[in-house]
Scaffold this motif. Structure first.
Motif, PDB file in Angstrom:
ATOM      1  N   PHE A  19      42.969  56.990 -53.193  1.00 33.76           N
ATOM      2  CA  PHE A  19      41.755  56.167 -53.178  1.00 33.76           C
ATOM      3  C   PHE A  19      40.489  57.006 -53.281  1.00 33.76           C
ATOM      4  O   PHE A  19      40.497  58.218 -53.139  1.00 33.76           O
ATOM      5  N   GLN A  20      39.418  56.258 -53.474  1.00 34.11           N
ATOM      6  CA  GLN A  20      38.123  56.881 -53.744  1.00 34.11           C
ATOM      7  C   GLN A  20      37.534  57.603 -52.541  1.00 34.11           C
ATOM      8  O   GLN A  20      36.931  58.650 -52.684  1.00 34.11           O
ATOM      9  N   GLU A  21      37.719  57.034 -51.339  1.00 34.60           N
ATOM     10  CA  GLU A  21      37.010  57.555 -50.176  1.00 34.60           C
ATOM     11  C   GLU A  21      37.917  58.400 -49.297  1.00 34.60           C
ATOM     12  O   GLU A  21      38.590  57.888 -48.418  1.00 34.60           O
ATOM     13  N   ALA A  68      45.144  56.977 -59.409  1.00 34.18           N
ATOM     14  CA  ALA A  68      44.064  57.651 -58.687  1.00 34.18           C
ATOM     15  C   ALA A  68      42.766  56.906 -58.981  1.00 34.18           C
ATOM     16  O   ALA A  68      42.263  56.938 -60.102  1.00 34.18           O
ATOM     17  N   ASP A  69      42.257  56.193 -57.991  1.00 38.76           N
ATOM     18  CA  ASP A  69      41.065  55.373 -58.188  1.00 38.76           C
ATOM     19  C   ASP A  69      39.822  56.188 -57.828  1.00 38.76           C
ATOM     20  O   ASP A  69      39.489  56.327 -56.664  1.00 38.76           O
ATOM     21  N   GLU A  70      39.160  56.686 -58.821  1.00 39.12           N
ATOM     22  CA  GLU A  70      37.979  57.536 -58.641  1.00 39.12           C
ATOM     23  C   GLU A  70      38.198  58.568 -57.538  1.00 39.12           C
ATOM     24  O   GLU A  70      37.475  58.584 -56.544  1.00 39.12           O
ATOM     25  N   PRO A  71      39.159  59.454 -57.719  1.00 38.11           N
ATOM     26  CA  PRO A  71      39.544  60.352 -56.624  1.00 38.11           C
ATOM     27  C   PRO A  71      38.462  61.374 -56.275  1.00 38.11           C
ATOM     28  O   PRO A  71      38.544  61.983 -55.211  1.00 38.11           O
ATOM     29  N   LYS A 121      38.016  47.823 -62.601  1.00 34.59           N
ATOM     30  CA  LYS A 121      38.977  48.937 -62.630  1.00 34.59           C
ATOM     31  C   LYS A 121      39.843  48.947 -61.371  1.00 34.59           C
ATOM     32  O   LYS A 121      41.067  48.998 -61.441  1.00 34.59           O
ATOM     33  N   SER A 122      39.177  48.892 -60.207  1.00 35.04           N
ATOM     34  CA  SER A 122      39.938  48.940 -58.959  1.00 35.04           C
ATOM     35  C   SER A 122      40.819  47.710 -58.802  1.00 35.04           C
ATOM     36  O   SER A 122      41.955  47.814 -58.332  1.00 35.04           O
ATOM     37  N   VAL A 123      40.291  46.572 -59.184  1.00 38.48           N
ATOM     38  CA  VAL A 123      41.072  45.337 -59.024  1.00 38.48           C
ATOM     39  C   VAL A 123      42.343  45.420 -59.870  1.00 38.48           C
ATOM     40  O   VAL A 123      43.438  45.065 -59.426  1.00 38.48           O
TER      41      VAL A 123
HETATM   42 MG   LIG Z   1      36.462  50.779 -57.898  1.00 36.89          MG
END
Ligand SMILES: [Mg+2]
Ligand SMILES: Nc1ncnc2c1ncn2[C@@H]1O[C@H](COP(=O)(O)OP(=O)(O)OP(=O)(O)O)[C@@H](O)[C@H]1O
Ligand code: SF4
Lengths: 335, 316
Positions: A98-100, A180-183, A49-51
């Motif tokens: 991003f996620q973090e 939005a990557d796993e926000p 997913k992120s890639v």
């Molecule tokens: Mg990811």
């Protein structure tokens, strides 16, 4: 027919050179996102997913390589653009969250500066005006006493507040597309819903399209127009959100759904685990990547990789050899 | 911030006290003492002379009494008198300190102008030919001892081109250009020897920082490479580098001793070397006192610069 989609990814293949050999992180992924639409990408950890998301803005870094495919955004082939041209799009017409939230903000720069930066870069605005606009943006993401917090540093904010800052930053130039990557994955369950509501509300107001990457099927049901389910680097099923929930057509999707109590269940319900492990992306099996875990596996699955094909209703595709009727029957059996 | 600095300065007192104690005692442990040297030089060797000189210099008393007398003087601003020259130690220090300070300062500038850009470049172009060249150069600088390098610079140019570095000291305020012409060679050599570690550290830290999530965020905003380094990466990367520079301060002083001797720079290093050979206890103690204060002040400056570099520290 449909007007040309805002984002059109076709046949994307991405690999990473590692000590274990070539890791095929994304294989032949095709996706479309229309203006203003929300597309959810779901799948287990490591499914690519992120890639996929990072490929759109060409943020894969040195190790990752796009081996094939086209990513057309608003008529431009992003993969063919000069560095300067892709930089002009990043943060302006396409923004990313991003996620973090803890590590995604620069610890030595004020949040005002970080939110103002894209406005300064892309609108060529003087810092003073950019800061003013940053203040308005922080207010829009409902940071209390927004104007007074422009000079704060990230460590003075909680995780939820930081993610609001990230959203403000993403909205700064009114992008046509937000990724939005796993926000909310890293946030408290109580804060997750607030952040998602905010994100959804603001993207709707700005008429931005949204690619929402998530582990969370509850989120998908509530916020997405369309869903793409990824497994081992490929899309195994894609459909309008309603259609997917009404009739999941791929055994993997069904496995995921079987163990959620109800579709509009609590946000924060993670992808339930399915027995077994996803295959090693450096040593993919010749046939269907899900074959080792699939309850319906038969000979053809092990020999030939299934292609994405219409599964019943329009716009509902799946990659599975199982014929539609048998698949339906299998669902009946299990429930 | 001011309160913080005052607190830090107060905390220095005990450290300085112990440092002075160690210096004072270790000087007495070096075999051979000042009286032997004086007697040898003056060809007089009777036990009576010895006792007389000892008493005159106050060396007949127990070491701890000598120490307390010395520290008592220091507290009143009196560092004692050189055993050999009958000149107040403070005067000698005042004369030599600015010279060593100038050398150290120039060396630091050389070290930073070499180390920071090359370190950053090396990190940005990791594993390219340029990176290898930079890293090999820094390894070389680490491996080559300063005195050897200094000797090379003294000998070879004069053999090949009949050019030798300037060896005559001119005070800066008398003729700045002449002064710099003399100081620049030892400053460059000292700076280069310092730059090796700093460069490697800068490279490592920049590589570390460039992997961070917030750098990806900056890229995702459309920030270009130059701004990425200048605004987003450098300050984060410099925090540990500044610590390293603080840790290197004593090395800088050690290097000054070597290069002052080779290039005949009449600084504190030369003064110290001479005093150690002559067992001129008050001078040695005085120099170490100044070095101790200097190192502690440098570390204080490092701490203060953290506050500037790292907002987390500022808010504590
Ligand atoms: Mg990811
Ligand atoms: N920089 C990299 N170097 C090597 N392999 C990578 C790199 N980035 C990703 N991969 C590989 O690509 C695969 C897909 O990773 P990706 O980050 O897209 O997963 P994901 O679906 O986002 O998972 P998660 O839900 O954990 O974020 C993983 O198996 C990972 O090993
Ligand atoms: S192709 Fe075969 S193994 Fe793969 S999901 Fe369909 S039934 Fe299962």
């Amino acid at each position: 027919m449909d007007p040309a989609p805002l984002l059109d990814i076709s046949g994307l293949c991405v690999s990473f050179r590692t000590d274990r050999g070539l890791v095929r992180a994304v294989q032949d992924v095709s996706l479309q996102v229309r203006a203003g639409e929300t597309l959810a990408i779901v799948g287990e950890s490591g499914s690519g997913k992120s890639v996929t998301a990072l490929s759109i803005l060409r943020l894969l870094g040195e190790a990752g390589r796009v081996d094939a495919g086209r990513i057309v955004f608003d008529g431009e082939d992003l993969l063919a653009l000069e560095d300067r041209a892709i930089r002009a799009i990043r943060g302006d017409r396409i923004a990313m969250i991003f996620q973090e939230p803890m590590s995604s903000l620069n610890p030595v720069l004020t949040i005002g500066m970080q939110v103002a930066e894209p406005i300064r870069l892309h609108r060529n605005a003087p810092w003073k005006d950019a800061y003013e606009r940053a203040g308005e943006l922080l207010e829009r993401v409902r940071i209390p006493d927004a104007a007074g917090r422009l000079g704060d540093y990230p460590h003075q904010l909680s995780g939820g507040m930081r993610q609001r800052v990230m959203i403000a930053m993403a909205l700064a130039c009114r992008p046509r597309l937000i990724i939005a990557d796993e926000p909310t994955t890293a946030l408290d369950v109580t804060v997750q819903a607030q952040i998602l509501e905010l994100l959804k509300e603001l993207t709707r107001q700005a008429n931005s399209a949204l690619i929402l990457i998530t582990h969370d099927l509850g989120v998908v049901a509530r916020y997405a127009d369309r869903v793409a389910v990824m497994y081992a680097g490929s899309i195994v099923e894609t459909a309008p959100a309603r259609a997917l929930y009404a009739a999941p057509a791929h055994p993997y999707t069904r496995g995921l759904m079987a163990s959620i109590p109800s579709i509009d269940g609590a946000i924060g319900a993670r992808l339930p685990t399915i027995d077994g492990q996803p295959p090693d992306l450096a040593r993919l099996p010749p046939g269907c990547a899900f074959a080792l875990r699939c309850p319906h596996v038969f000979e053809t699955c092990r020999a030939t990789p299934p292609a994405l094909m219409e599964a019943g209703t329009a716009g509902h595709l799946r990659a599975c050899h199982l014929d539609a009727d048998a698949a339906g029957a299998a669902v009946q059996e299990r429930t | 911030m001011q309160a913080y600095i005052v607190r830090r300065l107060l905390a220095l007192a005990p450290t300085l006290f112990f440092a002075s104690l160690i210096v004072f005692i270790s000087m007495r442990l070096i075999p051979g003492d000042v009286i032997d040297l004086m007697l040898a030089q003056n060809d007089i060797a009777t036990g009576q002379d010895r006792a007389k000189i000892e008493a005159a210099l106050g060396l007949d008393q127990p070491v701890y009494l000598q120490y307390f007398r010395w520290i008592g003087g220091v507290l009143q601003g009196d560092l004692g008198v050189s055993l050999w020259r009958n000149v107040p130690v403070a005067d000698q220090l005042w004369a030599t300190l600015p010279i060593t300070f100038e050398l150290g300062f120039l060396a630091l500038i050389v070290a930073l102008t070499v180390a920071l850009p090359i370190g950053v470049y090396s990190a940005m172009r990791q594993d390219t030919a340029g990176d290898y060249v930079a890293r090999s150069f820094s390894l070389l600088m680490l491996a080559v001892p300063g005195f050897w390098l200094g000797t090379l610079v003294m000998v070879f140019p004069s053999v090949w081109w009949r050019w030798a570095p300037e060896l005559e000291y001119t005070p800066f305020f008398e003729d700045p250009l002449k002064n710099l012409a003399h100081m620049i060679v030892p400053a460059i050599l000292l700076g280069l020897s310092m730059s090796a570690v700093t460069m490697r550290m800068t490279r490592t830290m920049m590589l570390e920082v460039l992997r961070q999530d917030y750098i990806r965020t900056a890229r995702a905003k459309g920030v270009g490479e130059a701004l990425l380094v200048a605004r987003h990466a450098l300050r984060n990367g410099l925090i540990p580098v500044v610590t390293l520079i603080g840790l290197q301060a004593p090395l800088l002083i050690g290097g000054a001793v070597i290069f002052e001797q080779i290039f005949v720079v009449p600084g504190m290093g030369l003064l110290l070397l001479e005093a150690v050979f002559q067992r001129d206890y008050p001078v040695v103690s005085g120099v170490f006192l100044v070095v101790g204060v200097g190192v502690l002040l440098i570390n204080l400056a490092v701490d203060v610069s953290y506050g500037w570099l790292d907002p987390k520290v500022r808010h504590q």
